[in-house]
Design a protein around this motif. Sequence first.
Motif, short mmCIF file in Angstrom:
data_model
loop_
_atom_site.label_atom_id
_atom_site.label_comp_id
_atom_site.label_asym_id
_atom_site.label_seq_id
_atom_site.Cartn_x
_atom_site.Cartn_y
_atom_site.Cartn_z
N ASN A 237 35.00 49.66 -22.27
CA ASN A 237 35.68 50.92 -21.98
C ASN A 237 34.68 51.98 -21.58
O ASN A 237 33.61 52.10 -22.20
N SER A 238 35.03 52.76 -20.57
CA SER A 238 34.18 53.86 -20.11
C SER A 238 34.90 55.18 -20.32
O SER A 238 36.12 55.28 -20.13
N ARG A 239 34.12 56.19 -20.71
CA ARG A 239 34.67 57.52 -20.95
C ARG A 239 35.24 58.10 -19.66
O ARG A 239 34.60 58.03 -18.61
N LYS A 240 36.45 58.64 -19.73
CA LYS A 240 36.97 59.37 -18.58
C LYS A 240 36.17 60.66 -18.44
O LYS A 240 35.91 61.35 -19.43
N THR B 86 46.17 51.81 -25.71
CA THR B 86 45.70 52.84 -24.79
C THR B 86 44.99 53.96 -25.54
O THR B 86 45.43 54.41 -26.59
N ASP B 87 43.87 54.39 -24.99
CA ASP B 87 43.16 55.56 -25.51
C ASP B 87 43.07 56.57 -24.37
O ASP B 87 42.51 56.27 -23.32
N ASN B 88 43.60 57.76 -24.59
CA ASN B 88 43.70 58.74 -23.51
C ASN B 88 42.36 59.21 -22.97
O ASN B 88 42.29 59.71 -21.83
N ASP B 89 41.29 59.07 -23.75
CA ASP B 89 39.98 59.54 -23.31
C ASP B 89 39.14 58.46 -22.64
O ASP B 89 38.05 58.75 -22.13
N PHE B 90 39.64 57.22 -22.66
CA PHE B 90 38.87 56.11 -22.11
C PHE B 90 39.72 55.28 -21.15
O PHE B 90 40.94 55.25 -21.24
N GLU B 91 39.04 54.60 -20.23
CA GLU B 91 39.71 53.64 -19.37
C GLU B 91 39.03 52.29 -19.52
O GLU B 91 37.81 52.21 -19.70
N ASN B 92 39.84 51.25 -19.50
CA ASN B 92 39.29 49.90 -19.59
C ASN B 92 38.74 49.49 -18.23
O ASN B 92 39.47 49.37 -17.26
N THR B 93 37.43 49.34 -18.15
CA THR B 93 36.78 49.03 -16.88
C THR B 93 36.47 47.55 -16.70
O THR B 93 36.17 47.12 -15.59
#
Length: 208
Positions: A136-139, A109-116
């Motif tokens: 992954n796309s930037r939140k 998990t990366d807190n700044d990104f979401e797996n799209t």
Amino acid sequence: EENYEDYTTTSTGESGTISETQSTAAFVNTRKTGELEISKIVVSPIPAEETKTFSFTVTLTNGVQKIAGTYRGYTFDENGQATITVAGGSSVTISGLPVGTSYTVVEATDNDFENTEKTGDIGTISTTKSTAVFKNSRKLGKVSISKSVVSPVEAEETAEYTFTIELNDKTISGTFSEVVFTNGVATVKVAGGATKTIEGDRKSTRLN
């Protein structure tokens, strides 16, 4: 010898005539191997983040057996697991994996990104390369600018005012909610009694 799907067999002396000299038939079975490629795609309005490194855990099993060993420099422990890092816009290929091996690829998990989007994260190694792709796309956050005007002149209560938005990251350029940012700076007009919401900019901003 009976043919085994996951092996290549070579042999010598498998046919001949028995004589007083010992005859020998030799068979060598070589395990077929395949490759697993892990690819990373990063979508971000921040150019430097497009090559950000992400971490993955790859697990290898064959039935209930955990597959340990070193393959192309990646060491899998007694639990059949290895940690792989992949940068955005690139890929890593693990070769020499035994055909028939089951694999799973799990991204940390990366807190700044979401797996799209992800494909091929679970599968079985074959002689055809297996590919796991993660996008992954930037939140993105938003900022709202509200303007109130107090004036005895009614027309002035809806007058427009100009605001400058400065993002801490000056590498950001692009259009968000019809507001154009160049090198992290944009101007926007807001009328009295109105609110302008800009979505997709970084959460940390300074307004002038």
